[in-house]
Motif scaffolding. Structure first.
Motif, short mmCIF file in Angstrom:
data_model
loop_
_atom_site.label_atom_id
_atom_site.label_comp_id
_atom_site.label_asym_id
_atom_site.label_seq_id
_atom_site.Cartn_x
_atom_site.Cartn_y
_atom_site.Cartn_z
N GLU A 282 0.83 -1.21 0.00
CA GLU A 282 0.00 0.00 0.00
C GLU A 282 0.87 1.26 0.00
O GLU A 282 0.52 2.26 -0.64
CB GLU A 282 -0.93 -0.01 1.21
N SER A 283 2.01 1.21 0.69
CA SER A 283 2.90 2.37 0.72
C SER A 283 3.50 2.64 -0.66
O SER A 283 3.83 3.78 -0.99
CB SER A 283 4.02 2.16 1.75
N ILE A 284 3.66 1.59 -1.47
CA ILE A 284 4.17 1.75 -2.83
C ILE A 284 3.09 2.34 -3.74
O ILE A 284 3.40 3.00 -4.74
CB ILE A 284 4.66 0.39 -3.37
N GLY A 285 1.83 2.11 -3.38
CA GLY A 285 0.74 2.68 -4.17
C GLY A 285 -0.23 1.65 -4.72
O GLY A 285 -1.08 2.00 -5.56
N TYR A 286 -0.14 0.39 -4.28
CA TYR A 286 -1.05 -0.65 -4.76
C TYR A 286 -2.17 -0.87 -3.75
O TYR A 286 -1.90 -1.13 -2.57
CB TYR A 286 -0.30 -1.97 -4.96
N PRO A 287 -3.44 -0.81 -4.19
CA PRO A 287 -4.53 -1.19 -3.30
C PRO A 287 -4.42 -2.68 -2.96
O PRO A 287 -4.17 -3.50 -3.85
CB PRO A 287 -5.79 -0.91 -4.13
N VAL A 288 -4.55 -3.03 -1.69
CA VAL A 288 -4.43 -4.42 -1.25
C VAL A 288 -5.70 -4.83 -0.52
O VAL A 288 -6.16 -4.11 0.38
CB VAL A 288 -3.21 -4.62 -0.32
N PHE A 289 -6.25 -5.97 -0.89
CA PHE A 289 -7.43 -6.51 -0.23
C PHE A 289 -7.10 -7.90 0.31
O PHE A 289 -6.54 -8.74 -0.40
CB PHE A 289 -8.60 -6.62 -1.21
N VAL A 290 -7.44 -8.14 1.57
CA VAL A 290 -7.25 -9.45 2.18
C VAL A 290 -8.63 -10.10 2.25
O VAL A 290 -9.55 -9.54 2.86
CB VAL A 290 -6.62 -9.34 3.58
N THR A 291 -8.77 -11.26 1.64
CA THR A 291 -10.08 -11.88 1.51
C THR A 291 -10.10 -13.32 2.02
O THR A 291 -9.06 -13.97 2.15
CB THR A 291 -10.55 -11.89 0.05
N SER A 292 -11.31 -13.77 2.28
CA SER A 292 -11.56 -15.18 2.56
C SER A 292 -12.90 -15.52 1.94
O SER A 292 -13.94 -15.08 2.44
CB SER A 292 -11.58 -15.47 4.07
N SER A 293 -12.89 -16.25 0.83
CA SER A 293 -14.15 -16.65 0.20
C SER A 293 -14.94 -17.55 1.13
O SER A 293 -16.18 -17.50 1.16
CB SER A 293 -13.87 -17.37 -1.13
N LYS A 294 -14.25 -18.37 1.90
CA LYS A 294 -14.90 -19.29 2.83
C LYS A 294 -15.68 -18.53 3.88
O LYS A 294 -16.80 -18.92 4.25
CB LYS A 294 -13.84 -20.17 3.49
#
Length: 306
Positions: free
Chosen positions: A145-157
């Motif tokens: 995120e500090s570099i500029g990429y949106p990051v999402f942490v997911t769990s489909s379960k």
């Protein structure tokens, strides 16, 4: 002559969705022989002109100008790449993530990072606690995120983060890319009701998934976006990136590279290299710089072979 969008390519056929059509009835087309003579192949995502044939099928007669083109996965006119990496089974592979980022930066595409299987995250060392493990994952998220990429942490379960990712895909043509077994198809199944893409368990012997997606195909999202599921793969080459251009694919290098003494600095052993200096000062992550050096050697090795 009508226009349409290639939504799937399989066994020499191109499945074209007519312009303005909102149903799933595709026209099965072959491509004109002139494309082969010109060494051009229609790609999924291509906007094309086609003509209908007597047997109810069609022929692709023209490929309209592309706004973007990816070699792996082979797809055209994508606006955004979703890099899908699992945090467990298979384990999070940071060097491979950085390699994918080089390719998306080289292609000039917007990129978001989706870390799947949050429910499987566990300490990477036996003496680490769950709290240590959470901090380790949060550190990865903070870095990118500090570099500029949106990051999402997911769990489909567990249904965590799925809706947030779906919102980012609204109204855009996106492509899912990443290793096999990281949960791309499972995530898409969670985002598109009734989709039921084939999924497979991870091979515990190999530590990676089987290739459940065997071709590139565009899928419509309920919120108006279009997304491409792609075959998983674990290796990428750098034939589209040269040594001098690699540094530009690490976006956090840019403000420091502009201050290097030498134009075309490779940020290795050159005097007054501000990128090396920033890394030593902790302003550029050591892991990112290490991967840069690794990729640079790989590019040089490829150039020596050709």
């Amino acid at each position: 002559m009508p226009n349409g969008l290639i939504v799937k390519a399989l066994s020499g056929y191109y499945y074209v969705l007519a312009e303005g059509s909102h149903d799933s009835e595709y026209i099965q087309c072959r491509a004109r022989g002139v494309f082969k003579k010109r060494n051009i192949s229609p790609l999924v995502g291509d906007r094309v002109a086609y003509e209908l044939t007597e047997n109810g099928e069609g022929t692709v007669t023209e490929i309209l100008p592309r706004s973007s083109e990816l070699v792996r996965p082979p797809i055209a006119n994508v606006e955004q790449v979703v890099l899908v990496f699992s945090v467990g089974e298979p384990a999070l592979n940071i060097p491979l993530l950085d390699k994918f980022l080089v390719h998306t930066e080289s292609a000039g595409l917007d990129t978001i990072i989706c870390l799947t299987k949050r429910d499987l995250w566990s300490p990477s060392a036996s003496d680490k606690t769950d709290e240590d493990s959470s901090e380790e994952l949060e550190a990865v998220v903070r870095l990118y995120e500090s570099i500029g990429y949106p990051v999402f942490v997911t769990s489909s379960k567990e249904g965590v983060g799925v809706e947030e990712v779906r919102k980012r895909l609204s109204g855009r043509i996106s492509v899912f890319a990443g290793q096999s077994g990281v949960g791309k198809s499972t995530l898409l199944n969670a985002m598109i009701p009734g989709l039921q893409l084939e999924t497979n368990e991870i091979s515990m012997k190999l530590g990676r998934g089987k290739h459940t997606t065997r071709h590139v195909e565009l899928l419509r999202l309920p919120n108006g976006g279009i997304v491409a599921d792609t075959p998983g793969f674990s290796q990428l080459d750098f034939l589209q990136v040269d040594a001098e251009g690699l540094g530009a694919c690490f976006r956090e290098f840019a403000p420091f590279a502009a201050q290097c003494r030498f134009r075309g600095c490779l940020h290795l052993h050159e005097p007054d290299c501000k990128v090396q200096e920033a890394m030593e000062q902790g302003r550029i992550a050591a892991s990112r710089y290490s991967d840069y050096v690794l990729f640079l050697e790989e590019i040089r090795g490829q150039k020596r072979r050709y």
